[in-house]
Design a protein around this motif. Sequence first.
Motif, PDB file in Angstrom:
ATOM      1  N   TRP A  31       0.838  -1.202   0.000  1.00  0.00           N
ATOM      2  CA  TRP A  31       0.000   0.000   0.000  1.00  0.00           C
ATOM      3  C   TRP A  31       0.873   1.253   0.000  1.00  0.00           C
ATOM      4  O   TRP A  31       0.626   2.197  -0.748  1.00  0.00           O
ATOM      5  CB  TRP A  31      -0.915  -0.012   1.219  1.00  0.00           C
ATOM      6  N   GLN A  35       0.631   4.046  -2.882  1.00  0.00           N
ATOM      7  CA  GLN A  35      -0.201   5.192  -2.557  1.00  0.00           C
ATOM      8  C   GLN A  35       0.469   6.496  -2.981  1.00  0.00           C
ATOM      9  O   GLN A  35      -0.155   7.550  -3.005  1.00  0.00           O
ATOM     10  CB  GLN A  35      -0.560   5.219  -1.079  1.00  0.00           C
ATOM     11  N   LYS A  38      -1.341   7.767  -7.211  1.00  0.00           N
ATOM     12  CA  LYS A  38      -2.793   7.612  -7.228  1.00  0.00           C
ATOM     13  C   LYS A  38      -3.374   8.456  -8.348  1.00  0.00           C
ATOM     14  O   LYS A  38      -2.858   9.512  -8.691  1.00  0.00           O
ATOM     15  CB  LYS A  38      -3.404   8.059  -5.900  1.00  0.00           C
ATOM     16  N   ILE A 373      -2.805   3.260  -8.138  1.00  0.00           N
ATOM     17  CA  ILE A 373      -4.114   3.056  -7.517  1.00  0.00           C
ATOM     18  C   ILE A 373      -5.086   4.089  -8.056  1.00  0.00           C
ATOM     19  O   ILE A 373      -4.847   5.298  -7.957  1.00  0.00           O
ATOM     20  CB  ILE A 373      -4.018   3.172  -5.988  1.00  0.00           C
ATOM     21  N   HIS A 375      -8.786   5.803  -7.634  1.00  0.00           N
ATOM     22  CA  HIS A 375      -9.659   5.998  -6.486  1.00  0.00           C
ATOM     23  C   HIS A 375     -10.815   6.927  -6.830  1.00  0.00           C
ATOM     24  O   HIS A 375     -10.810   7.611  -7.863  1.00  0.00           O
ATOM     25  CB  HIS A 375      -8.870   6.555  -5.294  1.00  0.00           C
ATOM     26  N   ALA A 379      -9.009   9.941  -1.732  1.00  0.00           N
ATOM     27  CA  ALA A 379      -7.844   9.165  -2.160  1.00  0.00           C
ATOM     28  C   ALA A 379      -7.548   7.998  -1.230  1.00  0.00           C
ATOM     29  O   ALA A 379      -6.965   6.999  -1.651  1.00  0.00           O
ATOM     30  CB  ALA A 379      -6.622  10.084  -2.260  1.00  0.00           C
ATOM     31  N   GLY A 410     -11.722   2.072  -4.786  1.00  0.00           N
ATOM     32  CA  GLY A 410     -10.367   1.998  -5.316  1.00  0.00           C
ATOM     33  C   GLY A 410     -10.137   0.764  -6.156  1.00  0.00           C
ATOM     34  O   GLY A 410     -10.937  -0.182  -6.151  1.00  0.00           O
TER      35      GLY A 410
END
Length: 429
Positions: A31, A35, A38, A373, A375, A379, A410
Motif C-alpha cells: 500500500w 499510494q 494515485k 491506484i 480511487h 484518495a 479503489g
Amino acid sequence: MASTTDVVEALKYTYGVDQVSYLVNQEVVCWNMFQKAKKPVGGRGQFLMPIMVKNPGAWTGLAEGGSLPSNLNPDTTEASFSLEEFAGLYNMSWKLLQDARNSKFAFQTALKMMEAGFRRRVLKLLNADLLSDGLGKLAVMPAADNQTTITVDALPSLDVGMVVDLMDASDNNAKLADSATVTAIDAPNRTVTISGSAPSGTAAGDYFVIQDTVSSSTSYHTNGLLGIIDDADPPAPKGDFGGIDRGTAGNEFWESVVLDNGGTNRALTEDLLMQLEDSVREKGGAKLNSYISNLPIIRRYHELLREDAFFAMSSPKAFDGGSGVGRDGGAQQKGKDGGDGRTIYRFSGNPWHAEPYFAANTIIGLDTKHFFIGHGENAVPRPVSEIFDGTPFFRQTSNSTFEVAWYWQGELLSDNPAAGAKIEDVAES
C-alpha cells in the motif's frame, strides 16, 4: 464482537504516553509503495484506458520515382476498469464514551486508539488485496490440512477475531469453513487456528478470505499484483484484467513474463534475476525499478552476496548496517506504518522491498510508473462524515452504542502489465 471492557482497561491509567502497544506485524508495504501514485477516477467509478497495439504508417526504401508505400493504419484497444467499493464500521459504547469523558485526555485517547486500530485493520486488508490475484487471499494452504489449526505457506494477513471463510480453490465458491473466527495465529510456524469444526476435503491452494467476499460470481476485492503480473487471466470471478482477455490471440501484449519451474522450487540465482530484467525490457519496453518478495527470499538473496562479504582477521569487528534485512531511510516514511519496506539490498542498483505478507516462493520485479491506484472522491479510506456533508461522525444504532462508518472506492490499475515480471518456484530454504 469483543467487549469494550478491554478498551476501558486500556484507558484506566492515563499517565502513560501510549496506552496500547501493538504486538503484531503492522507493515503495509505494498500500500505504501503504490499510494504515492494515485489517480482520481471519475465517471461513476469507470476508467477507460486507450492502448496503442499497432503503430501507424509505413516506411520503406524505393527506386527513384518509385511508388509510395501503402499506408498502415494504427490499431488500438481499450482497457476498462471499475472501482471496487469498500466500507467498514467500528462501535463505541455509550458507557465507554461517558467514562472516558471524565478525563479529557482519556476521551481523546479512546477516539485515537479506536481510529488507529481500525485504520491498521483497513490498511492491512487493502494491502492484502494489492498483493493477491484479485480474490483477496489472506493465507494460502500448501497442502491438505483438515484440522482447526491450519498450516499456511506464508505469513498470514489475518488478525485474531476476524471472521473468515476457507475457500475451495478448485471453484472459488465452495466454503470449506464458513464464517469461522480466527482464534490464534502463530506467525513463526505459519499456522492459523479457527473456531468451529475442522474443515474437510481441503487441498493445496485453498485459501482464507474475509467472509462472504468471494463466490462463483463475485469478488469484492481489488486486483492484485499476482493477478496483474501474470501470463494468464486473473481467476474467476475477478475475470479479465481491464476487460482484455489474455487468452485471445493478439492480446499477448497484455501478458507478463513468468519464469516458473513447473512447481518445483529451485535456488535463487543471479541469472534468474537478470532474466527478469531482460524480459521486462524486451516484452514491456520498460525498466525495472523495484523488486518485491517476502523475507525468506531476501535471506536467500543475501547468501548470493557472500562472495562479496569478508572481514580482516587482524581487525575483527561487529557487522554493521551493511548486513541483514535492515531498512534504509526510505522505509521510515513519516506517518506510514512500516514504510515502503525498502531494504539495504539492491539488484542492478534497484531497491528490493521486503513485504512480509508476500506470496511464498515468489519474486516480482516491476516498473512502478506503470502501476497505480485509481480511487474515487477520497484518495484514502476516510470516515463518511468527512466525505458527505451533514453526516455525523457518531451514528446512532439500535443498541447503546455509536458506530463510525468509513468508505472508499479503489482499484489497482496498470497501463502495461508487461512492465512487470514474476519468478515463481524459488526455494526459501
